[in-house]
Write a protein that holds these residues in place. Structure first.
Motif, PDB file in Angstrom:
ATOM      1  N   LYS A 225       0.988  -1.262  -0.129  1.00 56.48           N
ATOM      2  CA  LYS A 225      -0.052   0.087   0.049  1.00 56.48           C
ATOM      3  C   LYS A 225       0.763   1.281  -0.022  1.00 56.48           C
ATOM      4  CE  LYS A 225      -3.666  -2.222   2.623  1.00 56.48           C
ATOM      5  NZ  LYS A 225      -4.481  -2.377   3.884  1.00 56.48           N
ATOM      6  N   ASN A 419      -1.917   4.629  -5.740  1.00 53.65           N
ATOM      7  CA  ASN A 419      -2.819   3.887  -5.630  1.00 53.65           C
ATOM      8  C   ASN A 419      -3.356   3.155  -7.055  1.00 53.65           C
ATOM      9  OD1 ASN A 419      -3.394   3.542  -2.870  1.00 53.65           O
ATOM     10  ND2 ASN A 419      -4.463   5.347  -2.892  1.00 53.65           N
ATOM     11  N   SER A 420      -3.386   4.180  -8.023  1.00 56.08           N
ATOM     12  CA  SER A 420      -3.981   3.633  -9.246  1.00 56.08           C
ATOM     13  C   SER A 420      -2.961   2.648  -9.690  1.00 56.08           C
ATOM     14  CB  SER A 420      -3.986   4.967 -10.063  1.00 56.08           C
ATOM     15  OG  SER A 420      -4.357   4.479 -11.614  1.00 56.08           O
ATOM     16  N   GLN A 423      -3.079  -0.714  -8.158  1.00 53.97           N
ATOM     17  CA  GLN A 423      -3.909  -1.475  -8.606  1.00 53.97           C
ATOM     18  C   GLN A 423      -3.579  -2.210 -10.047  1.00 53.97           C
ATOM     19  OE1 GLN A 423      -6.561  -2.321  -7.017  1.00 53.97           O
ATOM     20  NE2 GLN A 423      -5.707  -1.243  -5.134  1.00 53.97           N
ATOM     21  N   ARG A 424      -2.902  -1.539 -10.926  1.00 53.83           N
ATOM     22  CA  ARG A 424      -2.436  -1.778 -12.331  1.00 53.83           C
ATOM     23  C   ARG A 424      -1.533  -2.893 -12.160  1.00 53.83           C
ATOM     24  NH1 ARG A 424       1.612  -1.009 -15.693  1.00 53.83           N
ATOM     25  NH2 ARG A 424       2.649   0.438 -14.301  1.00 53.83           N
ATOM     26  N   LYS A 426      -0.944  -4.845  -9.699  1.00 55.58           N
ATOM     27  CA  LYS A 426      -1.801  -6.010  -9.005  1.00 55.58           C
ATOM     28  C   LYS A 426      -2.589  -6.960 -10.190  1.00 55.58           C
ATOM     29  CE  LYS A 426      -1.810  -4.229  -4.197  1.00 55.58           C
ATOM     30  NZ  LYS A 426      -2.521  -3.655  -3.056  1.00 55.58           N
ATOM     31  N   LYS A 427      -3.057  -6.273 -11.111  1.00 61.59           N
ATOM     32  CA  LYS A 427      -3.870  -6.996 -12.188  1.00 61.59           C
ATOM     33  C   LYS A 427      -3.045  -7.673 -13.153  1.00 61.59           C
ATOM     34  CE  LYS A 427      -7.378  -3.499 -12.055  1.00 61.59           C
ATOM     35  NZ  LYS A 427      -8.438  -2.470 -12.821  1.00 61.59           N
TER      36      LYS A 427
END
Length: 428
Positions: A225, A419-420, A423-424, A426-427
């Motif tokens: 995080k 944060n964006s 997320q990217r 982790k995808k």
């Protein structure tokens, strides 16, 4: 340092010297190496090994000498001028790229994309002897993807006599650093000496995340995080801004932070620079200087940015087993070569803690202190800190320091961007 020649923040000295600007700073330009190196005399398969173009004289000849000494494969060294990172990124997608190569990282996309192979087995027996701060960014999913080669780090240099004349103690906190810089500037005004030099931009480019770590924060937390979504981040960056606003910083120096010229010429009482500058400072000032980590802020602790290029093996290599064996021979078992590489062609810290402790050049004075700082307080950029995240943070830091932008507002925007990015990632 850049990204960087191996420090993760700012720019590493060896990579810096490989640029025209770096050559101008030092007055030394290493001769450009050829794109091929004489292969070793081994009877095994032919292996190709890539290095970026180091600027320190003697480095190219040294790595070719190491390769020639290996008797289990015929290793050919390629010295790669130009945009090394772009060259390797393209080469890793083909069958004509290197078997073994230097990597600034590695990057997460190289690992997840299956472009490199893990070297956990090769380093496992001695992994605890490597500086853990530089080893950590080379670990993903419990595996080690590159072997650290040599460490670059940054330090706060201070002139003992100038501090003593102004009645200033070496700063142990960011508050003390701000006050010391102000007092030194005021005391030495007649001699046109500034209190602190963080670079000609006021420190935005070189400091990076260092103040955050000094405040007890991080770029990315252990659980993936944002590590600076905390009021302490805005507070410490506001103090860095105060240095600029107070007029305590040297700006417009003839050379930038990576060169100690401003410090040794008496233009500043304190300067943030690299370990590579220590021999030059020692030669010019004798014992009239000391070194410190970036001082702590609040509940944090001192911080020292560190970084190391790693030696990696391409997944496209047709001789992965032999390539791994060569990496182990050179960067795990070859302690004599590791010490030679770190200290004979510049001034760096061996990645192995045991080697750093026993190296003669690092056993006394400021050099020994630097080793201790790098071991006890070192940190490096994490794998999840992407180029986009770094750019967003650097832009915000520049606005805070130079333009007086509100730290809370700037950091909120950076947190959203990071944060964006997380997320990217982790995808993938």
């Amino acid at each position: 340092m850049t990204r960087d020649g191996g420090t993760g923040f700012g720019i590493g000295r060896r990579r810096l010297l490989a640029t025209a600007g770096g050559a101008a700073l030092t007055g030394v330009l290493a001769a450009c190496g050829s794109n091929t190196g004489r292969g070793g005399q081994g009877s095994g398969p032919a292996l190709s090994q890539w290095y970026h173009q180091y600027g320190e004289p003697g480095t190219e000849a040294a790595v070719k000498r190491y390769a020639a000494a290996y008797d289990k494969a015929r290793v050919t060294v390629q010295w790669r001028p130009g945009d090394y990172d772009r060259q390797t990124a393209a080469a890793l997608l083909t069958d004509s790229g290197p078997d073994v190569f230097e990597v600034d990282g590695p990057r997460l996309d190289q690992i997840k994309g299956g472009q490199i192979v893990d070297v956990t087995e090769q380093i496992e027996s001695v992994k605890d002897d490597f500086n853990q701060a530089v080893l950590k960014p080379k670990i993903w999913d419990g595996k080690i993807w590159a072997v650290p080669q040599t460490i670059d780090t940054q330090l706060l240099f201070y002139r003992k006599s100038l501090l003593q004349a102004a009645g200033v103690q070496p700063p142990q906190s960011v508050d003390e650093l701000v006050e010391a810089a102000k007092t030194l500037t005021r005391h030495h005004r007649k001699d046109k000496v500034k209190g602190l030099f963080l670079g000609n931009d006021g420190g935005a480019a070189v400091l990076g995340g260092t103040p955050l770590f000094a405040a007890g924060l991080s770029l990315i937390t252990e659980d993936g995080k944002v590590g600076f979504d905390d009021p302490a981040a805005a507070r410490v960056l506001g103090k860095v801004r105060q240095l600029y606003a107070d007029g305590s910083l040297l700006l417009g120096a003839p050379t930038d932070w990576s060169d100690p010229a401003a410090f040794v010429q008496g233009l500043t009482a304190m300067q943030w620079s690299g370990l590579w500058a220590l021999p030059q400072v020692k030669k010019a000032l004798g014992d009239d200087f000391g070194v410190l980590p970036f001082p702590k802020d609040g509940a944090g602790k001192p911080a020292v940015p560190v970084g190391a290029y790693g030696s990696a093996v391409s997944a496209r290599s047709k001789h992965q087993k032999e390539a791994k064996a060569f990496v182990k021979w050179l960067w795990v078992d070859g302690t004599d070569k590791q010490e030679d590489f770190a200290l004979s062609y510049g001034f760096h810290i061996p990645a192995r803690i045991s080697l750093a402790k026993k190296a003669k050049q690092l056993q006394e004075g400021a050099a020994a202190e630097a080793v201790r700082f790098a071991t006890d307080h070192g940190f490096a950029e994490p794998l999840l800190w992407t180029t986009a995240s770094r750019t967003a943070y650097q832009d915000a830091l520049n606005h805070i320091i130079k333009d007086g932008a509100n730290p809370e507002t700037e950091l909120k925007a950076v947190v959203r961007k990071v944060n964006s990015e997380l997320q990217r990632a982790k995808k993938k």
